[in-house]
Design a protein around this motif. Structure first.
Motif, PDB file in Angstrom:
ATOM      1  N   ARG A 178       9.908  -6.857  32.396  1.00  0.00           N
ATOM      2  CA  ARG A 178       9.129  -8.085  32.566  1.00  0.00           C
ATOM      3  C   ARG A 178       8.292  -8.331  31.309  1.00  0.00           C
ATOM      4  NH1 ARG A 178       7.398  -6.496  38.590  1.00  0.00           N
ATOM      5  NH2 ARG A 178       5.815  -5.343  37.432  1.00  0.00           N
ATOM      6  N   LEU A 179       8.506  -9.445  30.682  1.00  0.00           N
ATOM      7  CA  LEU A 179       7.841  -9.732  29.415  1.00  0.00           C
ATOM      8  C   LEU A 179       6.324  -9.810  29.559  1.00  0.00           C
ATOM      9  CD1 LEU A 179      10.249 -12.407  27.890  1.00  0.00           C
ATOM     10  CD2 LEU A 179      10.088  -9.980  27.329  1.00  0.00           C
ATOM     11  N   ASN A 180       5.852 -10.286  30.710  1.00  0.00           N
ATOM     12  CA  ASN A 180       4.411 -10.426  30.879  1.00  0.00           C
ATOM     13  C   ASN A 180       3.714  -9.101  31.185  1.00  0.00           C
ATOM     14  OD1 ASN A 180       5.619 -10.242  33.350  1.00  0.00           O
ATOM     15  ND2 ASN A 180       4.185 -11.608  34.398  1.00  0.00           N
ATOM     16  N   ASP A 181       4.492  -8.014  31.233  1.00  0.00           N
ATOM     17  CA  ASP A 181       3.915  -6.686  31.475  1.00  0.00           C
ATOM     18  C   ASP A 181       3.747  -5.896  30.181  1.00  0.00           C
ATOM     19  OD1 ASP A 181       3.873  -7.256  34.103  1.00  0.00           O
ATOM     20  OD2 ASP A 181       5.375  -5.791  34.724  1.00  0.00           O
ATOM     21  N   ARG A 182       3.861  -6.550  29.059  1.00  0.00           N
ATOM     22  CA  ARG A 182       3.847  -5.827  27.778  1.00  0.00           C
ATOM     23  C   ARG A 182       2.588  -4.994  27.599  1.00  0.00           C
ATOM     24  NH1 ARG A 182       5.167  -9.316  22.604  1.00  0.00           N
ATOM     25  NH2 ARG A 182       7.086  -9.466  23.821  1.00  0.00           N
ATOM     26  N   TYR A 183       1.434  -5.561  27.924  1.00  0.00           N
ATOM     27  CA  TYR A 183       0.179  -4.831  27.756  1.00  0.00           C
ATOM     28  C   TYR A 183       0.124  -3.619  28.682  1.00  0.00           C
ATOM     29  CZ  TYR A 183      -4.718  -3.576  28.189  1.00  0.00           C
ATOM     30  OH  TYR A 183      -5.876  -2.869  28.239  1.00  0.00           O
ATOM     31  N   GLU A 184       0.489  -3.820  29.957  1.00  0.00           N
ATOM     32  CA  GLU A 184       0.455  -2.718  30.923  1.00  0.00           C
ATOM     33  C   GLU A 184       1.415  -1.601  30.516  1.00  0.00           C
ATOM     34  OE1 GLU A 184       0.613  -5.849  31.659  1.00  0.00           O
ATOM     35  OE2 GLU A 184      -0.986  -6.326  33.098  1.00  0.00           O
ATOM     36  N   ALA A 185       2.615  -1.982  30.050  1.00  0.00           N
ATOM     37  CA  ALA A 185       3.597  -0.978  29.637  1.00  0.00           C
ATOM     38  C   ALA A 185       3.092  -0.176  28.435  1.00  0.00           C
ATOM     39  CB  ALA A 185       4.924  -1.648  29.305  1.00  0.00           C
ATOM     40  N   GLU A 186       2.459  -0.881  27.493  1.00  0.00           N
ATOM     41  CA  GLU A 186       1.891  -0.195  26.319  1.00  0.00           C
ATOM     42  C   GLU A 186       0.796   0.777  26.744  1.00  0.00           C
ATOM     43  OE1 GLU A 186      -0.341  -1.214  22.076  1.00  0.00           O
ATOM     44  OE2 GLU A 186       0.432  -2.831  23.355  1.00  0.00           O
ATOM     45  N   HIS A 187      -0.007   0.399  27.722  1.00  0.00           N
ATOM     46  CA  HIS A 187      -1.071   1.268  28.216  1.00  0.00           C
ATOM     47  C   HIS A 187      -0.487   2.519  28.862  1.00  0.00           C
ATOM     48  CE1 HIS A 187      -4.943   2.515  29.559  1.00  0.00           C
ATOM     49  NE2 HIS A 187      -4.695   2.309  30.854  1.00  0.00           N
ATOM     50  N   MET A 188       0.621   2.372  29.592  1.00  0.00           N
ATOM     51  CA  MET A 188       1.277   3.533  30.207  1.00  0.00           C
ATOM     52  C   MET A 188       1.803   4.481  29.129  1.00  0.00           C
ATOM     53  SD  MET A 188       0.912   3.194  33.477  1.00  0.00           S
ATOM     54  CE  MET A 188      -0.686   2.424  33.111  1.00  0.00           C
ATOM     55  N   ARG A 189       2.355   3.907  28.065  1.00  0.00           N
ATOM     56  CA  ARG A 189       2.848   4.755  26.966  1.00  0.00           C
ATOM     57  C   ARG A 189       1.694   5.520  26.324  1.00  0.00           C
ATOM     58  NH1 ARG A 189       5.920   0.078  25.851  1.00  0.00           N
ATOM     59  NH2 ARG A 189       4.573  -0.488  24.079  1.00  0.00           N
ATOM     60  N   ASP A 190       0.560   4.841  26.158  1.00  0.00           N
ATOM     61  CA  ASP A 190      -0.614   5.501  25.576  1.00  0.00           C
ATOM     62  C   ASP A 190      -1.074   6.666  26.455  1.00  0.00           C
ATOM     63  OD1 ASP A 190      -0.655   3.804  23.429  1.00  0.00           O
ATOM     64  OD2 ASP A 190      -2.192   2.473  24.262  1.00  0.00           O
ATOM     65  N   LEU A 191      -1.129   6.441  27.758  1.00  0.00           N
ATOM     66  CA  LEU A 191      -1.554   7.501  28.668  1.00  0.00           C
ATOM     67  C   LEU A 191      -0.582   8.679  28.629  1.00  0.00           C
ATOM     68  CD1 LEU A 191      -2.736   5.395  31.749  1.00  0.00           C
ATOM     69  CD2 LEU A 191      -4.178   6.670  30.142  1.00  0.00           C
TER      70      LEU A 191
END
Length: 231
Positions: A178-191
């Motif tokens: 989902r393109l609108n989840d880019r920020y959330e996905a990036e945050h998961m990668r950071d965690l």
């Protein structure tokens, strides 16, 4: 009588230099030291088994090698091959001792394993809540938070649970469809990266190299080789 001429100076299984009458001292494995005057040895490379007096036995150490391994003796191809094989045996023995010492140190971490069920539970939570088809970011963030705040993470826990560790490492590359989840996905990668850094920091500094994961896999293999269940 020479200082080395005693059964108490040698143990069964020791690598030694042994000399038969008419031959140069040769690397051999000590098979039996129960006799008070002579030992049974098996010569490296030739595999011949003979009895040799203790006066004709020397420890396989740097002092003996300096005495017996010379340009003249190495000119004998068989002796050179026997020395090469002996050195490989020594390296193998050293590696096995290191592995056994490593497993012994792991045993001292057994008390920390009380968190293992909770650790696995949280990793499974991440697996369920972060997939390519379905994402529950709130639940995943809570699981990450629980894992990051665990005070009893240990190398033993990581080595016992390679599949869970691999799952966390894989989340360092997590992407959503989902393109609108880019920020959330990036945050998961950071965690996920924070958690991986936390886990890898549990190991000695000499493991913190670009090929850390190769070394980690090798340690897992050692752990599994010596014990099926260390707890």
């Amino acid at each position: 009588m020479a200082a080395n001429a005693s059964a108490v100076n040698f143990l069964v299984g020791d690598l030694v230099f042994a000399q038969m009458t008419g031959y140069i001292p040769w690397p051999a494995r000590l098979l039996d030291n129960s006799h008070e005057r002579q030992a049974k040895v098996q010569f490296v490379l030739t595999q011949g088994i003979y009895k040799v007096t203790y006066a004709k036995l020397w420890p396989y150490n740097e002092q003996s090698k300096a005495r017996f391994v010379t340009a003249d003796t190495l000119a004998y191809e068989d002796f050179s091959d026997a020395m090469r094989e002996s050195e490989q045996m020594c390296e193998g023995s050293k590696q096995k001792k290191w592995e056994l010492d490593f497993v012994y140190e792991l045993r001292r971490q057994r008390a920390l394993l009380e968190v293992e069920p909770f650790f696995i539970q949280q990793v499974n939570q991440l697996r369920r809540t972060l997939t390519r088809q379905n994402q529950n970011y709130a639940a995943a963030q809570l699981a990450f938070q629980e894992l990051l705040e665990m005070h009893q993470l240990s190398p033993l826990l990581m080595l016992r649970n390679k599949e869970a560790v691999d799952a966390i490492k894989e989340l360092c590359r997590f992407k959503s469809r989902r393109l609108n989840d880019r920020y959330e996905a990036e945050h998961m990668r950071d965690l996920a990266n924070y958690l991986v850094e936390r886990m890898t920091s549990l190991f000695p500094e000499n493991f913190h190299t670009p090929n850390f994961w190769d070394k980690y896999s090798a340690l897992v293999a050692i752990y599994r080789r010596y014990t099926a269940d260390i707890a």
